[in-house]
Scaffold this motif. Sequence first.
Motif, short mmCIF file in Angstrom:
data_model
loop_
_atom_site.label_atom_id
_atom_site.label_comp_id
_atom_site.label_asym_id
_atom_site.label_seq_id
_atom_site.Cartn_x
_atom_site.Cartn_y
_atom_site.Cartn_z
N THR A 84 0.85 -1.19 0.00
CA THR A 84 0.00 0.00 0.00
C THR A 84 0.89 1.24 0.00
O THR A 84 1.95 1.26 0.63
CB THR A 84 -0.93 0.03 1.22
OG1 THR A 84 -0.13 -0.05 2.42
CG2 THR A 84 -1.91 -1.13 1.19
N GLN A 85 0.43 2.27 -0.69
CA GLN A 85 1.22 3.50 -0.78
C GLN A 85 0.28 4.69 -0.88
O GLN A 85 -0.68 4.67 -1.66
CB GLN A 85 2.14 3.45 -1.99
CG GLN A 85 3.05 4.66 -2.13
CD GLN A 85 4.07 4.46 -3.24
OE1 GLN A 85 5.09 3.82 -3.06
NE2 GLN A 85 3.79 5.01 -4.41
N VAL A 86 0.55 5.72 -0.08
CA VAL A 86 -0.24 6.95 -0.12
C VAL A 86 0.71 8.13 -0.10
O VAL A 86 1.81 8.06 0.45
CB VAL A 86 -1.23 7.03 1.07
CG1 VAL A 86 -2.29 5.96 0.96
CG2 VAL A 86 -0.49 6.94 2.40
N ALA A 87 0.27 9.23 -0.72
CA ALA A 87 1.04 10.47 -0.73
C ALA A 87 0.23 11.56 -0.06
O ALA A 87 -0.94 11.78 -0.39
CB ALA A 87 1.37 10.87 -2.17
N ARG A 88 0.86 12.22 0.91
CA ARG A 88 0.18 13.32 1.60
C ARG A 88 1.23 14.26 2.20
O ARG A 88 2.30 13.83 2.63
CB ARG A 88 -0.75 12.80 2.70
CG ARG A 88 -0.08 11.95 3.76
CD ARG A 88 -1.02 11.73 4.95
NE ARG A 88 -2.11 10.87 4.60
CZ ARG A 88 -2.12 9.55 4.83
NH1 ARG A 88 -1.05 8.96 5.37
NH2 ARG A 88 -3.16 8.83 4.52
N ASN A 89 0.90 15.55 2.19
CA ASN A 89 1.74 16.58 2.81
C ASN A 89 3.19 16.54 2.29
O ASN A 89 4.14 16.73 3.06
CB ASN A 89 1.73 16.42 4.33
CG ASN A 89 0.35 16.56 4.93
OD1 ASN A 89 -0.47 17.36 4.45
ND2 ASN A 89 0.06 15.77 5.95
#
Length: 287
Positions: A72-77
């Motif tokens: 799983t991979q997420v991009a934020r800030n």
Amino acid sequence: GSRLERLHRFLRRRPVSPRAGAAAVLGLALLLGAGSAARAEPVGVRFIEGVARGFLSVHALDGQSIGQGDLTQVARNGRVESRMVLRFRDGSLYDEIVVFTQNKSFALVSYKLVQKGPSFPEGLEVSLTKDTGAYVVQSSKGDKAETYRGTLELPPDTYNGLLLTLVRNLPDGHTASVHVVAFTPKPRVIGLDIVPAGDDPGKVGAETRPARRYRFSPKLGFILGAAAKLLGKTPPDQFCWVLDDPVPAFVACEAALATGGPIWRIGVVTPMRRVSSEAPSAPASRR
């Protein structure tokens, strides 16, 4: 004195048995940092990383299925968090979390790892912070447990947990020389060469497509490499495949997840709807 002076004084001591001498040289080389490369080469960003979800399989090299996992991979800030969890049939667990930035080049922010169970030579819980170099390593093997705390001088191209991202961003035919922290269990910074190693056919459904093979070769240096070879502790080369496409995709890798552990094949799988042997019931008619 300097590192070279200390090494020179050590080599002038009276001779000892080959294996004992190799063990001592290996320890001294690690102490002096002989396995680390001097030049830092951060890998540039060609494809911006974002939200991703994948499913993985783990096989022994003889084809036996030994586990499965999730990516799983997420991009934020302004940061990207990528997590790979592998669950083994014998109850073992490999849980790796890496946080990084991608401002023109990839840069590690933090790294965490949990590995435990009979599939691994020892249990590990690791945390590493790139900016400060601070680390905590808790290792366990049988009844023996140890904790290591301290700081490392980490080069800008330290890339624990990011090797699969790097190979997808290397231009065709390009190599990279980077660094990783090896947990033995005490952490050591070593150099790593990423080199194109040919092409192999890959399967996408019923189609065959070319896949580019990359070799990961640890850079131990002459002294450390010779000592490790004599002791039978030379780390093997590892391999990764990506589709040879304008937008490359990960296919598989053959790697040891733990120092001294076996080579496993990790690949992607496609989730499928479970098909029932019974015919679907007809929808109820409207009144």
